[in-house]
Enzyme design. Structure first.
Site, short mmCIF file in Angstrom:
data_model
loop_
_atom_site.label_atom_id
_atom_site.label_comp_id
_atom_site.label_asym_id
_atom_site.label_seq_id
_atom_site.Cartn_x
_atom_site.Cartn_y
_atom_site.Cartn_z
N ASP A 59 0.83 -1.20 0.00
CA ASP A 59 0.00 0.00 0.00
C ASP A 59 0.87 1.26 0.00
O ASP A 59 1.09 1.88 1.03
CB ASP A 59 -0.91 0.01 1.22
N LYS A 61 -0.07 3.62 -2.09
CA LYS A 61 -1.02 4.52 -2.74
C LYS A 61 -0.40 5.14 -4.00
O LYS A 61 -0.22 6.36 -4.12
CB LYS A 61 -1.52 5.59 -1.76
N SER A 115 -10.36 7.78 3.79
CA SER A 115 -11.05 7.73 5.09
C SER A 115 -11.01 9.04 5.88
O SER A 115 -11.77 9.20 6.83
CB SER A 115 -10.43 6.62 5.95
N GLY A 187 -4.46 -1.53 12.10
CA GLY A 187 -3.03 -1.36 12.34
C GLY A 187 -2.81 -0.80 13.72
O GLY A 187 -2.43 -1.52 14.65
#
Lengths: 222, 222
Positions: A59, A61, A115, A187
């Site tokens: 990840d 992004k 988010s 996490g």
């Protein structure tokens, strides 16, 4: 034991023995850029080697032009899948990346929405268009705004949806699943304090209870 | 010699002696994620240490929530500035990052638009709004579509604008400067073939000629 509906986010180094305990109890591991900068690519490979998980998601992004993104994923052969931003568009970016990953037996997740508070959900009709165009394996949608996941689930009934935002970011464990996500990403809720294995047990029970409560609604239909 | 209006993109390892030759002839160096994955953070630090440049820009195109982006920039103390995506929005993302970088004496560039075909320029009114809100040191705008740079220059007369897309991606050297950019980013045009130092000399002459031709227009006003 039912299959876990958690993906564990690793954004900094974690002891190998802790990972060995946690891995069989989650669906997958999500490798962040912070961890990779700390350990280097070989260090991440060594940390993850032979762990009992179904999926390793990188990840970073990704949000660059195709040659740059292809160069990056080529360097990370340990990953099963990669997360990229849909908002960067198809031609010269995500379509090429998807083709490249397909040819190398890897999967692509596209961010449908983020988010945090500052993400503008009016972008989601555009990200939806790009997701339709690129046809990735899965979608990332936030647990922090219920309707956003259900909208992506409605548009993409058969895609895997992974969802950050439960726990530290505020959404209750299980709520993303109830709204249509396939996996919830955790996490900080695991590593911030206390014993990681106990934390995972506790939040798994919470998730299970929430999902049982909402059965008959969206989660029941999947 | 006039100040260089090039920033050199490093997306893979380059020999230290070549960098020592090139560095005094460019304004800055742009460090890509590919290079960083290849060498590790310490390797990049060692490669860049003591080079004669005014600015080291880390270009990972950051596009994550604030705690993740702050964690990443904290690990890269060798950089003077960082590039992030404006499209991810302010609250919980870029505003926090900007504040964090300010507190640490580092600069932020925000992507106004990207250089590839698939970038949708209808997003630019939104990225402009975010740039106004976050007030970064500089902006990244593509050389591949003339009007886009001039629009950002018009909106932000005093910000540094750095521009990818000249050379291999198709725009003539100097064209981004003529449209209002402060620096043009080059990478593949220098390293793809031939001798890097000669390539830089050649494209610098091309840039200079183009900028001389358009003087009296936008470049002349800066």
């Amino acid at each position: 034991m039912p299959q876990s509906r958690f993906i564990l986010a690793l954004d900094f180094p974690v002891k190998r023995e802790i990972l060995e305990e946690l891995s069989p109890k989650v669906h997958g591991l999500k490798v962040g850029l912070g961890l990779t900068l700390d350990l280097g690519v070989q260090g991440v490979k060594d940390l993850l080697k032979g762990l009992d998980v179904e999926e390793i998601v990188v990840d970073f992004k990704l949000a660059d032009i195709a040659p740059i993104m292809q160069g990056i994923v080529s360097r990370l052969s340990f990953a099963d899948s990669f997360i990229a931003h849909s908002v960067i568009g198809s031609k010269g970016a995500l379509l090429d990346l998807k083709r490249f990953l397909d040819a190398n037996g890897k999967k692509l997740y596209l961010l449908g929405a983020m988010s945090h508070e500052g993400w503008d959900d009016s972008l989601n009709s555009y990200t939806t268009k790009v997701i339709l165009d690129v046809d990735p394996f899965g979608i990332v949608a936030p647990a922090t705004r219920d309707k956003v996941i259900s909208q992506f689930r409605e548009k993409f009934p058969s895609k895997v949806i992974i969802s950050p935002g439960v726990g530290t970011q505020g959404a209750p464990f299980g709520s993303a699943i109830c709204n249509g996500a396939t996996y919830e990403i955790v996490g900080r809720s695991i590593f911030s304090s206390g014993d990681p294995l106990n934390n995972l047990k506790f939040i798994s029970e919470n998730q299970e209870r929430e999902v049982l409560n909402c059965k008959g609604t969206k989660a029941g239909k999947q």
